[in-house]
Design an enzyme around this catalytic site. Structure first.
Site, short mmCIF file in Angstrom:
data_model
loop_
_atom_site.label_atom_id
_atom_site.label_comp_id
_atom_site.label_asym_id
_atom_site.label_seq_id
_atom_site.Cartn_x
_atom_site.Cartn_y
_atom_site.Cartn_z
N CYS A 48 -9.97 -20.67 -73.06
CA CYS A 48 -9.11 -21.96 -71.72
C CYS A 48 -10.62 -22.48 -71.14
O CYS A 48 -10.72 -21.72 -70.91
CB CYS A 48 -8.00 -21.25 -70.48
N THR A 50 -11.49 -22.58 -68.32
CA THR A 50 -12.30 -21.34 -67.19
C THR A 50 -13.04 -20.59 -67.94
O THR A 50 -14.49 -20.21 -67.53
CB THR A 50 -11.02 -20.68 -66.49
N HIS A 70 -9.13 -14.64 -71.36
CA HIS A 70 -7.83 -14.40 -70.25
C HIS A 70 -6.50 -14.81 -70.73
O HIS A 70 -6.07 -14.35 -70.10
CB HIS A 70 -8.52 -14.56 -68.77
N GLU A 71 -6.62 -15.45 -71.59
CA GLU A 71 -4.69 -16.11 -72.56
C GLU A 71 -4.81 -15.42 -73.70
O GLU A 71 -5.33 -15.73 -74.88
CB GLU A 71 -5.37 -17.47 -72.65
N CYS A 100 0.73 -6.53 -56.95
CA CYS A 100 0.35 -4.98 -57.59
C CYS A 100 2.36 -4.55 -56.49
O CYS A 100 2.51 -3.14 -56.32
CB CYS A 100 -0.67 -4.71 -55.80
N CYS A 103 1.26 -4.98 -51.43
CA CYS A 103 1.00 -6.04 -50.12
C CYS A 103 1.96 -6.84 -49.51
O CYS A 103 3.04 -6.94 -50.15
CB CYS A 103 -0.62 -6.09 -50.60
N CYS A 106 2.66 -9.81 -51.95
CA CYS A 106 4.39 -9.33 -53.52
C CYS A 106 5.74 -9.27 -52.39
O CYS A 106 5.83 -9.10 -53.27
CB CYS A 106 2.95 -7.95 -53.89
N CYS A 114 -1.61 -12.15 -54.54
CA CYS A 114 -1.89 -10.19 -54.26
C CYS A 114 -3.16 -10.04 -53.58
O CYS A 114 -3.97 -10.44 -53.76
CB CYS A 114 -1.76 -9.56 -55.43
N ARG A 118 -5.64 -10.28 -56.47
CA ARG A 118 -6.12 -11.47 -56.44
C ARG A 118 -6.95 -11.95 -57.02
O ARG A 118 -8.15 -11.13 -57.25
CB ARG A 118 -5.83 -12.36 -55.46
N CYS A 178 -1.72 -18.61 -68.51
CA CYS A 178 -2.47 -18.94 -67.73
C CYS A 178 -2.41 -20.65 -67.80
O CYS A 178 -1.60 -21.08 -66.15
CB CYS A 178 -4.36 -18.89 -68.31
N ARG A 373 -4.78 -26.33 -77.22
CA ARG A 373 -5.05 -24.93 -77.21
C ARG A 373 -5.85 -24.33 -78.60
O ARG A 373 -5.25 -24.90 -79.79
CB ARG A 373 -3.74 -24.40 -76.75
#
Length: 380
Positions: A48, A50, A70-71, A100, A103, A106, A114, A118, A178, A373
């Site tokens: 990604c 990011t 992260h993907e 979570c 909170c 959530c 979250c 987050r 993502c 991708r």
């Protein structure tokens, strides 16, 4: 029970040792999961923008050495203390933000931000004990956004894992963890275009194309793609884009161009570039009385959004979104089901595939602006 449960695992990971330098495939040690953590065998990951942004480290704090990524899609290897809703063998998608379930965010139907989980791009350690689960010869290697999927095994907080249908092909649905979900949700969950309406999408990268896909699924009759790169226009037709505007082709602001094309403005717009001028244009191009603009792109931290208050008083609505307003654990499994039910096409986002040993090729492709991708096969 896994034979590696409770043991430190040695495996391969692509380590970013310093900003902008090629990743190096190293043997790393991955410690067992601690309280509320899960160790996951990553089977497929993708690149990604990011990841590239934080690898280049031009606009934020450099945190190195680090395992990016992260993907992804993978299978649970073992779980730590307190984890009850996942078990070894479950298929999961890691997500850069979490849920979570306890909170105020959530518990709210209106938020997915979250308090505990987050996204935190500066944190290179696990929340439980503020240490890393990765090491090389005893020296810690930092995590990235709680996921670090450029490793054959990784440790992730249970709140950042979406348990999905085990029949879903992980080499396809991994991209839903993502960018694709971010763009899709920005349209379907936040802009909410009505059937037959008009939608402008600013930026035709992966997130923007996913936003256009959302508009197509919603039944929009006109989907106007806005991008400075004319080479993206032909591909965007596959995602439902019906018309194209390149701001460079006009001497007037692009919001005026779109207003003229649409008899006063589009019904909805989705901004996916992060450039402040595009954000302003996306807001000012929606129709008064009912127009809604949704901001998805992340601007420079010093950017300032300027527009006349009359644009708001004339009943235009400006909204922001984070991860398409999806709650990772609660909602992403149903996005995967949309794909399984053939309501959502994922394959057209996947343009390249490389083995893990050639992960740097994926970076080269993205830096050249080629494809959407690139899937990275961890077993190859």
């Amino acid at each position: 029970m896994s034979s590696t449960q409770g043991q430190t695992i040695r495996c391969k990971a692509a380590v970013a040792w310093e900003a902008g330098k090629p990743l190096v495939i190293e043997e790393v040690e991955v410690a067992p999961p601690q309280k509320m953590e899960v160790r996951v065998k990553i089977l497929f990951t993708s690149l990604c923008h990011t990841d590239v942004y934080f690898w280049e480290a031009k606009g934020q704090n450099p945190v190195f050495p680090r395992i990016l990524g992260h993907e992804a899609g993978g299978v649970v290897e073992s779980v730590g203390e307190g984890v009850t809703d996942l078990q070894p063998g479950d298929h999961v998608l890691p997500v850069f933000t979490g849920e979570c379930k306890e909170c105020d965010h959530c518990k709210s139907e209106e938020s997915n931000m979250c308090d505990l989980l987050r996204i935190n791009t500066d944190r290179g350690v696990m929340i439980h004990d503020q240490t890393s689960r990765f090491s090389i010869n005893g020296k810690p290697i930092f995590h990235f956004v709680g996921t670090s999927t450029f490793s054959e095994y990784t440790v992730i907080h249970v709140g950042c894992l979406a348990k999905i249908n085990p029949l879903a092909p992980l080499d396809k649905v991994c991209v839903l963890s993502c960018g694709i979900s971010t763009g899709l949700g920005a349209t379907l969950n936040v802009a909410k275009p009505k059937k037959g309406s008009s939608v402008a999408v600013f930026g035709l990268g992966a997130v923007g194309l996913a936003a256009a896909e959302g508009a197509r699924i919603a039944g929009a009759s006109r989907i106007i793609g806005v991008d400075l790169n004319a080479n993206r226009f032909e591909l965007a037709k596959k995602f439902g884009v019906t018309e194209f505007v390149n701001p460079k082709d006009y001497k007037k602001p692009v919001q005026e161009v779109i207003a003229e094309m649409t008899n006063g403005g589009v019904d909805r717009s989705v901004e996916c570039t992060g450039h402040i001028d595009a954000m302003i244009s996306a807001f000012e191009c929606v129709h008064d009385g009912w127009g809604v603009a949704v901001l998805v792109g992340v601007p420079h931290k010093d950017a300032v959004f300027k527009t006349s208050p009359l644009n708001l008083l004339n009943e235009r609505t400006l909204k922001g979104t984070f991860f398409g307003n999806y709650k990772p654990r609660s909602d992403i499994p149903s996005v995967v089901e949309q794909y399984m039910n053939k309501e959502l096409e994922v394959e057209k986002f996947i343009t390249h595939e490389v083995p893990f040993s050639e992960i740097n090729k994926a970076f080269d492709l993205m830096l050249k602006g080629e494809g959407i991708r690139c899937i990275i096969r961890m077993d190859a």
